[in-house]
Scaffold this motif. Structure first.
Motif, mmCIF file in Angstrom:
data_model
loop_
_atom_site.group_PDB
_atom_site.id
_atom_site.type_symbol
_atom_site.label_atom_id
_atom_site.label_comp_id
_atom_site.label_asym_id
_atom_site.label_seq_id
_atom_site.Cartn_x
_atom_site.Cartn_y
_atom_site.Cartn_z
ATOM 1 N N ALA A 187 -7.423 74.184 27.752
ATOM 2 C CA ALA A 187 -8.719 74.812 28.017
ATOM 3 C C ALA A 187 -9.666 74.617 26.835
ATOM 4 C CB ALA A 187 -8.533 76.294 28.306
ATOM 5 N N THR A 188 -9.144 74.701 25.622
ATOM 6 C CA THR A 188 -9.957 74.479 24.420
ATOM 7 C C THR A 188 -10.457 73.040 24.372
ATOM 8 O OG1 THR A 188 -8.738 76.162 23.180
ATOM 9 C CG2 THR A 188 -9.956 74.527 21.896
ATOM 10 N N ALA A 189 -9.599 72.094 24.764
ATOM 11 C CA ALA A 189 -10.007 70.688 24.784
ATOM 12 C C ALA A 189 -11.152 70.458 25.767
ATOM 13 C CB ALA A 189 -8.813 69.810 25.149
ATOM 14 N N VAL A 190 -11.148 71.170 26.877
ATOM 15 C CA VAL A 190 -12.244 71.057 27.851
ATOM 16 C C VAL A 190 -13.544 71.553 27.238
ATOM 17 C CG1 VAL A 190 -13.149 71.935 30.044
ATOM 18 C CG2 VAL A 190 -10.764 71.193 29.888
ATOM 19 N N VAL A 191 -13.494 72.688 26.554
ATOM 20 C CA VAL A 191 -14.692 73.248 25.919
ATOM 21 C C VAL A 191 -15.251 72.280 24.873
ATOM 22 C CG1 VAL A 191 -15.552 75.110 24.448
ATOM 23 C CG2 VAL A 191 -13.990 75.630 26.331
ATOM 24 N N GLN B 288 -24.041 68.849 35.976
ATOM 25 C CA GLN B 288 -22.830 68.612 36.756
ATOM 26 C C GLN B 288 -21.582 68.940 35.944
ATOM 27 O OE1 GLN B 288 -23.313 67.745 40.014
ATOM 28 N NE2 GLN B 288 -21.149 68.275 40.216
ATOM 29 N N ALA B 289 -21.631 68.672 34.640
ATOM 30 C CA ALA B 289 -20.511 69.019 33.770
ATOM 31 C C ALA B 289 -20.287 70.527 33.751
ATOM 32 C CB ALA B 289 -20.747 68.498 32.357
ATOM 33 N N GLU B 290 -21.378 71.283 33.821
ATOM 34 C CA GLU B 290 -21.269 72.739 33.856
ATOM 35 C C GLU B 290 -20.529 73.211 35.103
ATOM 36 O OE1 GLU B 290 -23.171 75.325 31.210
ATOM 37 O OE2 GLU B 290 -21.616 73.835 30.874
ATOM 38 N N LYS B 291 -20.762 72.527 36.210
ATOM 39 C CA LYS B 291 -20.055 72.889 37.448
ATOM 40 C C LYS B 291 -18.555 72.629 37.301
ATOM 41 C CE LYS B 291 -23.980 71.905 40.502
ATOM 42 N NZ LYS B 291 -24.465 71.083 41.639
ATOM 43 N N VAL B 292 -18.217 71.520 36.665
ATOM 44 C CA VAL B 292 -16.798 71.210 36.439
ATOM 45 C C VAL B 292 -16.183 72.257 35.506
ATOM 46 C CG1 VAL B 292 -15.166 69.504 35.553
ATOM 47 C CG2 VAL B 292 -17.211 68.755 36.775
ATOM 48 N N ALA B 293 -16.905 72.586 34.435
ATOM 49 C CA ALA B 293 -16.401 73.581 33.484
ATOM 50 C C ALA B 293 -16.218 74.936 34.159
ATOM 51 C CB ALA B 293 -17.369 73.701 32.297
ATOM 52 N N LYS B 294 -17.103 75.260 35.080
ATOM 53 C CA LYS B 294 -16.997 76.531 35.804
ATOM 54 C C LYS B 294 -15.725 76.565 36.649
ATOM 55 C CE LYS B 294 -19.556 79.534 38.988
ATOM 56 N NZ LYS B 294 -20.826 79.686 39.776
ATOM 57 N N GLN B 295 -15.415 75.459 37.297
ATOM 58 C CA GLN B 295 -14.182 75.395 38.082
ATOM 59 C C GLN B 295 -12.946 75.465 37.178
ATOM 60 O OE1 GLN B 295 -13.562 75.444 41.432
ATOM 61 N NE2 GLN B 295 -15.745 75.937 41.563
ATOM 62 N N CYS B 296 -13.034 74.841 36.020
ATOM 63 C CA CYS B 296 -11.927 74.922 35.063
ATOM 64 C C CYS B 296 -11.723 76.362 34.599
ATOM 65 C CB CYS B 296 -12.185 74.006 33.863
ATOM 66 S SG CYS B 296 -12.040 72.245 34.222
ATOM 67 N N ALA B 297 -12.823 77.066 34.359
ATOM 68 C CA ALA B 297 -12.725 78.471 33.944
ATOM 69 C C ALA B 297 -12.082 79.313 35.044
ATOM 70 C CB ALA B 297 -14.111 79.007 33.606
ATOM 71 N N SER C 249 -11.166 63.082 30.879
ATOM 72 C CA SER C 249 -9.769 63.099 30.437
ATOM 73 C C SER C 249 -9.318 64.523 30.136
ATOM 74 C CB SER C 249 -9.616 62.220 29.195
ATOM 75 O OG SER C 249 -8.295 62.286 28.685
ATOM 76 N N ALA C 250 -10.179 65.299 29.476
ATOM 77 C CA ALA C 250 -9.825 66.677 29.119
ATOM 78 C C ALA C 250 -9.621 67.542 30.356
ATOM 79 C CB ALA C 250 -10.910 67.276 28.223
ATOM 80 N N VAL C 251 -10.534 67.430 31.332
ATOM 81 C CA VAL C 251 -10.396 68.279 32.521
ATOM 82 C C VAL C 251 -9.213 67.841 33.381
ATOM 83 C CG1 VAL C 251 -12.841 68.866 32.549
ATOM 84 C CG2 VAL C 251 -12.057 66.928 33.895
ATOM 85 N N ASP C 252 -8.935 66.546 33.406
ATOM 86 C CA ASP C 252 -7.782 66.072 34.177
ATOM 87 C C ASP C 252 -6.471 66.559 33.564
ATOM 88 O OD1 ASP C 252 -9.436 64.832 35.967
ATOM 89 O OD2 ASP C 252 -9.177 62.813 35.138
ATOM 90 N N LEU C 253 -6.386 66.516 32.239
ATOM 91 C CA LEU C 253 -5.190 67.019 31.568
ATOM 92 C C LEU C 253 -5.045 68.528 31.770
ATOM 93 C CD1 LEU C 253 -5.250 64.998 28.226
ATOM 94 C CD2 LEU C 253 -3.583 64.801 30.073
ATOM 95 N N ALA D 142 -18.903 70.022 24.989
ATOM 96 C CA ALA D 142 -19.933 70.046 23.949
ATOM 97 C C ALA D 142 -20.492 68.648 23.712
ATOM 98 C CB ALA D 142 -19.356 70.626 22.658
ATOM 99 N N GLY D 143 -19.644 67.635 23.776
ATOM 100 C CA GLY D 143 -20.111 66.262 23.602
ATOM 101 C C GLY D 143 -21.074 65.851 24.695
ATOM 102 N N VAL D 144 -20.787 66.251 25.925
ATOM 103 C CA VAL D 144 -21.688 65.953 27.042
ATOM 104 C C VAL D 144 -22.996 66.720 26.883
ATOM 105 C CG1 VAL D 144 -21.977 66.025 29.546
ATOM 106 C CG2 VAL D 144 -19.735 65.503 28.572
ATOM 107 N N ALA D 145 -22.910 67.947 26.399
ATOM 108 C CA ALA D 145 -24.108 68.765 26.204
ATOM 109 C C ALA D 145 -25.051 68.136 25.192
ATOM 110 C CB ALA D 145 -23.714 70.171 25.746
ATOM 111 N N VAL D 146 -24.506 67.517 24.151
ATOM 112 C CA VAL D 146 -25.325 66.921 23.099
ATOM 113 C C VAL D 146 -25.926 65.589 23.547
ATOM 114 C CG1 VAL D 146 -25.260 65.889 20.795
ATOM 115 C CG2 VAL D 146 -24.093 68.057 21.224
ATOM 116 N N LEU D 147 -25.141 64.772 24.235
ATOM 117 C CA LEU D 147 -25.556 63.400 24.534
ATOM 118 C C LEU D 147 -26.078 63.198 25.952
ATOM 119 C CD1 LEU D 147 -22.574 61.556 22.821
ATOM 120 C CD2 LEU D 147 -24.924 61.664 21.999
#
Length: 268
Positions: free
Chosen positions: A111-115, A132-141, A83-87, A119-124
């Motif tokens: 961008a802050t909401a994505v970060v 794979q989440a890191e790849k998405v975050a990289k594209q967002c960056a 949801s965060a990356v789509d928004l 973090a939630g994905v990183a923990v759980l």
């Protein structure tokens, strides 16, 4: 005499009976106690077995509840990240139509909401999902880095297209319509020009942008500022049929969704 002998016989018989009765009583008591002890032992063993079974069942139930809770938390984390990356990407695509003064704040918020969601994905999340989440975050960056300049260019492109001649843009003799078309062509090819060519055509770009009357002076200024930095120009302009930058984002985003939701139900 006979009476005395009879009494003596009776007494002997009574004593013998007593001697026989006492061991039998003792033996019966012994076997009775052994039976009681065995029954108690069996009861105790059965009780221990029942207790162990109850503990095992409770442990299985606790593990099932724990796994179900973890899976639920993971599902929520994955959904929140998507949801965060789509928004975020929606804001990136809408920035050209948003007043310039509001663009930075909106972009920073998303961008802050994505970060935070990452973090939630990183923990759980297990390692493959987080990778794979890191790849998405990289594209967002990457999108965030280009978003503001991209918004300037795409806003200008849209305004210039709206200022074309409604009949034949290439052959129109109206100076404003013609300038809008020339400025549009220059912006589309700007990133592929040699440095010397860009320098030679910079004045022409400024003139046609102003002459088109499609942009105000402030907008022209910002377009020229972006034109001085041509790195990733094609990604900022985007395509008219395809948009490579957004296509790459969509690809890794969909891969994340497949890996993340495919991992649910496999909680270790």
């Amino acid at each position: 005499m006979r009476l005395v002998q009879l009494e003596q016989a009776v007494a002997a018989t009574s004593a013998l009976t007593t001697l026989i009765t006492v061991p039998v009583t003792l033996l019966a008591a012994h076997w009775n106690r052994r039976s009681t002890d065995r029954a108690a032992d069996a009861t105790m063993v059965a009780g221990i077995d029942q207790s162990q079974a109850a503990v095992a069942a409770a442990q299985l139930q606790e593990r099932a509840v724990r796994e179900q809770s973890l899976e639920s938390a993971r599902r929520s984390a994955y959904a929140g990240f998507l949801s965060a990356v789509d928004l975020f990407v929606r804001i990136v695509t809408e920035l050209p139509d948003i007043p310039r003064a509001s663009r930075r704040e909106l972009l920073d918020q998303k961008a802050t909401a994505v970060v935070q969601a990452r973090a939630g994905v990183a923990v759980l999340g297990p390692a493959p999902v987080f990778g794979q989440a890191e790849k998405v975050a990289k594209q967002c960056a990457r999108l965030e880095k280009l978003a503001l300049r991209r918004a300037v260019l795409r806003s200008a492109i849209s305004a210039l297209e709206s200022a074309w001649c409604p009949r034949n843009a290439e052959w129109c003799q109206d100076p404003h319509h013609n300038s809008a078309h020339v400025a549009w062509e220059l912006l589309c090819e700007w990133g592929r020009l040699e440095d010397e060519e860009r320098w030679e055509k910079l004045d022409l770009l400024e003139f046609t942008l102003q002459e088109s009357q499609a942009l105000d002076a402030e907008q022209v200024k910002h377009v020229l500022e972006v034109a001085n930095c041509v790195a990733s120009w094609d990604e900022m302009i985007g395509g008219f049929v395809r948009d490579p930058l957004l296509e790459r984002f969509q690809a890794v985003r969909d891969e994340f969704a497949d890996v993340a939701y495919g991992s649910l139900g496999l909680v270790a």
